[in-house]
Design an enzyme around this catalytic site. Structure first.
Site, PDB file in Angstrom:
ATOM      1  N   SER A 193      62.412  50.552  57.464  1.00  0.00           N
ATOM      2  CA  SER A 193      61.992  49.102  57.643  1.00  0.00           C
ATOM      3  C   SER A 193      60.646  48.853  57.897  1.00  0.00           C
ATOM      4  O   SER A 193      59.832  49.702  58.335  1.00  0.00           O
ATOM      5  CB  SER A 193      62.665  48.325  58.830  1.00  0.00           C
ATOM      6  OG  SER A 193      62.174  48.707  60.212  1.00  0.00           O
ATOM      7  N   GLY A 194      59.988  47.862  57.528  1.00  0.00           N
ATOM      8  CA  GLY A 194      58.525  47.899  57.762  1.00  0.00           C
ATOM      9  C   GLY A 194      58.264  46.162  57.910  1.00  0.00           C
ATOM     10  O   GLY A 194      58.981  45.349  58.191  1.00  0.00           O
ATOM     11  N   GLY A 195      56.849  45.993  58.098  1.00  0.00           N
ATOM     12  CA  GLY A 195      56.687  44.746  58.153  1.00  0.00           C
ATOM     13  C   GLY A 195      56.996  43.741  57.413  1.00  0.00           C
ATOM     14  O   GLY A 195      57.160  42.544  57.558  1.00  0.00           O
ATOM     15  N   SER A 196      57.203  44.167  56.065  1.00  0.00           N
ATOM     16  CA  SER A 196      57.357  43.327  54.741  1.00  0.00           C
ATOM     17  C   SER A 196      58.880  43.063  54.393  1.00  0.00           C
ATOM     18  O   SER A 196      59.209  42.283  53.871  1.00  0.00           O
ATOM     19  CB  SER A 196      56.470  43.669  53.969  1.00  0.00           C
ATOM     20  OG  SER A 196      56.664  45.057  53.334  1.00  0.00           O
ATOM     21  N   GLY A 197      59.686  44.081  55.076  1.00  0.00           N
ATOM     22  CA  GLY A 197      60.906  43.947  54.886  1.00  0.00           C
ATOM     23  C   GLY A 197      61.814  45.111  55.131  1.00  0.00           C
ATOM     24  O   GLY A 197      61.375  46.169  55.715  1.00  0.00           O
ATOM     25  N   ILE A 230      67.609  52.070  55.036  1.00  0.00           N
ATOM     26  CA  ILE A 230      66.988  53.621  55.421  1.00  0.00           C
ATOM     27  C   ILE A 230      65.595  53.558  55.781  1.00  0.00           C
ATOM     28  O   ILE A 230      64.627  54.586  56.118  1.00  0.00           O
ATOM     29  CB  ILE A 230      66.850  54.523  54.020  1.00  0.00           C
ATOM     30  CG1 ILE A 230      66.283  53.683  52.695  1.00  0.00           C
ATOM     31  CG2 ILE A 230      68.187  55.089  53.728  1.00  0.00           C
ATOM     32  CD1 ILE A 230      66.071  54.522  51.744  1.00  0.00           C
ATOM     33  N   ASP A 235      46.145  51.842  52.396  1.00  0.00           N
ATOM     34  CA  ASP A 235      46.979  52.338  53.558  1.00  0.00           C
ATOM     35  C   ASP A 235      47.571  53.617  53.400  1.00  0.00           C
ATOM     36  O   ASP A 235      48.919  53.837  53.295  1.00  0.00           O
ATOM     37  CB  ASP A 235      48.268  51.386  53.644  1.00  0.00           C
ATOM     38  CG  ASP A 235      48.984  51.149  54.829  1.00  0.00           C
ATOM     39  OD1 ASP A 235      48.093  52.114  55.903  1.00  0.00           O
ATOM     40  OD2 ASP A 235      49.920  50.541  55.159  1.00  0.00           O
TER      41      ASP A 235
END
Ligand SMILES: *[C@@H]1O[C@H](CO)[C@@H](O)[C@H](O)[C@H]1NC(C)=O
Ligand SMILES: *[C@@H]1O[C@H](CO)[C@@H](O)[C@H](O)[C@H]1NC(C)=O
Ligand SMILES: *[C@@H]1O[C@H](CO)[C@@H](O)[C@H](O)[C@H]1NC(C)=O
Length: 972
Positions: free
Chosen positions: A672-676, A670, A795
């Protein structure tokens, strides 16, 4: 006919004749005006040549030498002129000054025709629409002293030719969209007295150390110039005595740099200054008397190395509102008259070496809100007068040498926090503490308080933290404690409490820590304690508790569990029969367990022969069991990569990592991001959860490791209705995952900006937007002000505000978050350096980019951007704002337009239809607003603009933001 031919002829001749008369100049000027400038307001109508008016010296905007009547200066500021740059003015050979500010001139300024002007001294073109590259100045411009090009549309880097203009005194390029970094060659301009490069959108870069040679500089403005790294040591040269000549300075912000040495005494000459902030530097020495006597409204010296005594005059200032000098080495006593002459609201002298007593008049004007004086050597009693201070809502004066009794009225103040730990205070807590309705943190450990804990304390429904440890309280725990529904931490260890542990404690469902050790508590451990859903720490050691250990306690997810040194008896419940719990049971001679040496086994000793038989049977059984175990667990080892090493559960969830793992498929992604990646996982029970799977295992990727750690450390601890709940985390060899409650409606960013129609939401109406704003603000206020230690999110953005099925917001994604640390204590206003620039484009506070430091006010800025998104429905960097303009600039300008009435216009109230029309350009056209809602939008817009102020000091705290949002009336 003849006149035209004559003038044409003349102007042709003039261009090559060296000496010209002012008559010729008149021809030049009027021709340039006609051909190059448009003068819609007719301001230059007197620029005509008639029989008796051939001398331009009395024309509007023209200045002549008084002796030889030659034209020396042209100043056409603010005449509403349009057109291109009038190069040919420079055909007037005697012209040295050109000022054309505040007009609508536009187009580029090209170097070839500009060379006509090489004799000029001053070129001021502020506030026009000139565009293209900055004008080049060839080496012939030897006499150029002043270049001011503020607020135009110039782009590109500063040309190298500027480094050769060695006569230059003033260079002002503020407010252009330049690129490149701050060029080192500007350090060649050693004659500069004023250099302004604010708001120019440089690429991130350092302040060149060459700037140290600009020793004549008295005015340096580098605000919002994307400066990163440390201020070079050489810049120290820039705060010479001459800074004190800037008499009109109102606000001097030098905070959060690397400034060292003493404060120049000359700052004391800045008598118009009201806000002074040199916090977070390495400044040393004493506070000069002259500076202390300035009539400042806010005075911030915190986080430096100042020492010596405070000059007494500082307390005589009638304007003082905010006084923050924490984290220095000031000594001596606090001036007694502090507060007598001004309405001090915030007084923070914490972590210094003050001795003497608390200033008795601090709340004389009834304005004091925050008194923060922990970490000093302050002695004497808490002044009786503080009890009359109804405005006071926050007291932290731990770690001092205060003695005597706390005035009864102080206990009754409308405080949210009362922290008196580690002093020598005595007396008891009066029942009238029940008047302190807002009290959320009561921390008075390490004193000589005595008497019973009054039952009326149960009226304080907001209490979250109660730390009464290390005192001499006696009597029993109030059984009404179940009424304190918000309790999170209860510390009452090391007192003389007796009686039983009330089993009603089990209804304090937010309780995470319960420490009652080292008292004289009797009776059994209430089995109902096992019902506390989030209890992590339970310490009941060193009491006189008896009876069996209730097996119900096994339901708790305990990080620490200690019932040692009591009189407990019976068999230790089998779930506790593990080595890690061994010490938890020591000192209870009547406890037994089958296999927990040295705790005695439960059965009485059998016959020796029998023992042998049993031993043999046992050994055989053990071998059997091991073999069985090996076979049984073999498949587990075969799928080793998926095996989790460590599972931490924060909230009860009915599933294991094995239930989740098969569902981590592409279909279920659902986000995604830089970390996973984030997956949606549905349990057998039907419950849906969100699982974030981070790349790589421990030690694989440092970023992902730190994301994992900060999420776990922060979210595992933080509990607030507007902060996303981390339910569980698992750390395996090749992956880690984090399990959260699932947020039905995705992120606010998606809902506001998603191209495709959002599933659940067609349009977000204003009421919903407002409640999202308020909820998110409360979540952040909790992080900044109530969490211990305080946390900066770093953030904050609409994509990190998630919405549940009722559109209730939760602040999420703590991968970049950091606790605000200080050596021994936590206070929200203190900052910590950050390891790398963090945050998201469009949301980063101006100071964030260049100071490499972060404080909670950076979150406030980002939150302000989110408010603007809610109002406008636009992304922070929407292309419709125009090049190089972001949502903040756009909203600021729009707001300025709608709130600037013509002079004398009194109709500036909420009902003015003019306001309506203009504000409606700003708000999201998707919302249909009622008149009442318009007013609310207007108020939220003002709050957003406060939050996004360039100066952190001008931004409200998150707590204040919550208050402002909640207030019904419009802002002042
Ligand atoms: C300028 O001076 C001339 C006489 O030299 C006079 O006729 C004219 O009115 C003056 N113009 C202005 C604007 O004062
Ligand atoms: C030109 O401008 C400078 C600075 O603004 C000023 O000091 C000087 O007197 C002006 N010269 C003339 C001739 O107007
Ligand atoms: C300059 O402004 C005028 C209107 O005042 C406009 O018509 C013209 O296109 C502009 N020129 C440039 C180069 O922007």
């Amino acid at each position: 006919m003849t006149t035209i031919t004559t003038s044409l002829f003349l102007s042709l001749v003039l261009s090559c004749v060296l000496q010209v008369s002012s008559n010729g100049d008149a021809e030049i000027l009027s021709r340039v005006k006609r051909s190059r400038l448009s003068d819609p307001d007719g301001k230059l109508n007197d620029w005509i040549i008639t029989g008796d008016n051939r001398n331009p010296c009395n024309w509007t905007g023209i200045k002549c030498d008084s002796k030889n009547r030659s034209v020396t200066a042209i100043d056409l500021s603010g005449y509403g002129l349009s057109g291109g740059f009038p190069y040919e003015f420079c055909r007037v050979r005697t012209l040295v000054n050109i000022t054309l500010s505040e007009n609508n001139l536009n187009g580029t300024i090209d170097s070839a025709p500009l060379s006509l002007c090489s004799r000029i001294h001053v070129l001021i073109l502020n506030e026009n629409g000139f565009s293209g590259k900055l004008p080049e100045f060839s080496p012939e411009f030897r006499s150029l002293r002043v270049i001011e090009l503020e607020s135009n549309l110039f782009t590109g880097e500063i040309p190298e030719s500027y480094g050769k203009l060695t006569s230059l005194r003033v260079l002002n390029l503020n407010g252009n969209s330049l690129g490149g970094i701050v060029p080192a060659f500007l350090g060649n301009l050693t004659e500069l007295t004023r250099l302004e490069l604010a708001y120019v959108r440089f690429e991130p870069g350092p302040i060149p150390s060459t700037f140290g040679s600009l020793t004549k500089l008295s005015y340096l403005r580098l605000t919002n110039s994307n400066l990163v790294g440390e201020i070079p040591d050489s810049i120290g040269n820039l705060i010479p005595e001459s800074i004190g000549k800037l008499k009109s300075v109102y606000q001097l912000e030098l905070y959060d740099n690397n400034l060292s040495g003493k404060l120049p005494e000359s700052i004391g000459n800045l008598t118009a200054m009201r806000n002074f902030d040199v916090s977070q530097n390495n400044l040393t020495g004493e506070l000069p008397e002259k500076i202390a006597s300035l009539q400042l409204v806010s005075f911030n010296l915190n986080d430096n190395f100042f020492n010596g005594e405070l000059p007494r005059v500082v307390a005589l200032n009638p304007n003082l509102v905010e006084f923050k000098i924490f984290n220095n080495s000031f000594t001596g006593t606090l001036p007694r008259s502090f507060g007598k002459f001004s309405g001090v609201t915030e007084f923070d002298v914490s972590t210094n070496r003050f001795s003497g007593e608390l200033p008795p008049y601090l709340c004389y004007m009834k304005k004091l809100e925050r008194l923060i004086s922990f970490g000093n050597r302050i002695k004497g009693e808490i002044p009786e007068s503080y009890g009359e201070c109804d405005s006071l809502n926050y007291i932290r004066t731990a770690d001092n040498k205060l003695s005597g009794e706390v005035p009864v009225k102080v206990w009754e103040l409308p405080l949210t926090r009362l922290e008196l730990s580690n002093n020598q205070l005595q007396g008891s807590i009066p029942p009238s503490i029940s008047n302190a309705r807002n009290l959320s943190q009561l921390e008075i450990s390490g004193n000589n308080f005595s008497g019973e804990i009054p039952g009326r304390i149960c009226d304080l429904g907001e209490l979250r933290v109660v730390d009464l440890s290390r005192n001499r309280f006696s009597g029993s725990l109030p059984s009404c404690i179940n009424r304190l529904k918000n309790l999170e931490r209860v510390e009452m260890q090391e007192n003389m409490l007796d009686g039983e542990i009330p089993s009603s404690l089990s209804s304090c469902s937010k309780l995470t820590e319960l420490k009652l050790s080292d008292n004289r508590l009797r009776g059994g451990i209430p089995p109902k304690l096992g019902e506390l859903p989030v209890l992590n720490y339970l310490d009941l050691s060193n009491n006189q508790l008896s009876g069996e250990i209730p097996p119900e306690l096994l339901k708790l997810k305990l990080n620490q569990f200690d019932v040692s040194d009591n009189r407990l008896s019976g068999k230790i419940p089998s779930g506790f029969q593990q080595d890690i719990f061994l010490r938890s049971f020591f000192g209870n001679p009547d406890l037994c367990a089958p296999d927990m040496d040295p705790i005695r086994p439960c059965r009485s000793k059998p016959e020796p022969r029998f023992v042998l038989v049993i031993s043999v049977v046992c050994i055989v059984a053990l071998i059997g069991a091991l073999v069985w175990l090996f076979i049984k667990t073999k498949p587990l080892f075969q799928r080793k990569p998926k095996r989790t090493d460590k599972v931490t559960i924060f909230q009860r969830v009915g599933f294991t990592e094995e239930d989740a793992y098969p569902q981590l498929t592409e279909d279920n992604i659902i986000g995604s991001g830089g970390s996973g990646l984030v997956y949606r996982v549905t349990l057998k029970s039907g419950e849906t959860l969100a699982v974030k799977k981070l790349w790589g295992g421990p030690g694989r990727k440092p970023e992902s490791e730190s994301v994992f750690r900060s999420e776990v450390e922060i979210l595992g601890r933080v509990r607030h209705g507007n902060i996303v709940k981390l339910l569980m985390c698992c750390s395996g060899e090749e992956f880690r995952f984090l399990v959260y409650e699932f947020m039905e409606n995705g992120s606010l960013g998606d809902v506001l900006h998603s191209e495709k129609e959002h599933r659940a939401v067609s349009t977000l109406d204003w009421t919903t937007r407002f409640s999202i704003a308020l909820g998110a603000a409360q979540g952040l206020a909790y992080l900044h002000h109530d969490s211990v230690p305080a946390i900066v999110h770093r953030d904050v953005k609409s994509n990190n505000i998630l919405l549940d099925h009722e559109m209730k917001p939760r602040v999420a994604d703590f991968g970049l978050a950091k606790p605000l640390k200080r050596e021994d204590n936590n206070s929200v206003s203190h900052v910590s350096p950050m390891s790398c620039v963090a945050g998201s484009y469009g949301y980063i506070a101006p100071e964030y980019g260049y100071t490499m430091r972060v404080n909670e006010k950076s979150d406030v800025y980002s939150f302000g951007v989110v408010l603007l998104e809610l109002i406008t429905g636009k992304r922070p960097n929407d292309s419709s704002f125009g090049e190089n303009k972001d949502i903040v600039k756009y909203a600021m300008e729009s707001a300025l337009c709608y709130s600037s009435p013509s002079p004398g216009d009194k109709a500036m109230n909420q009902d003015s239809p003019g306001n309506f029309r203009d504000l409606s350009k700003l708000v999201d056209p998707k919302m249909e607003l009622s008149r009442g809602e318009y007013e609310e939008v207007e108020k939220v817009l003002e709050i957003a603009l406060l939050c996004t102020s360039s100066f952190p000091i001008s931004r409200p705290t998150m707590r204040k933001v919550v208050e402002l949002l909640k207030e019904k009336k419009p802002l002042e």
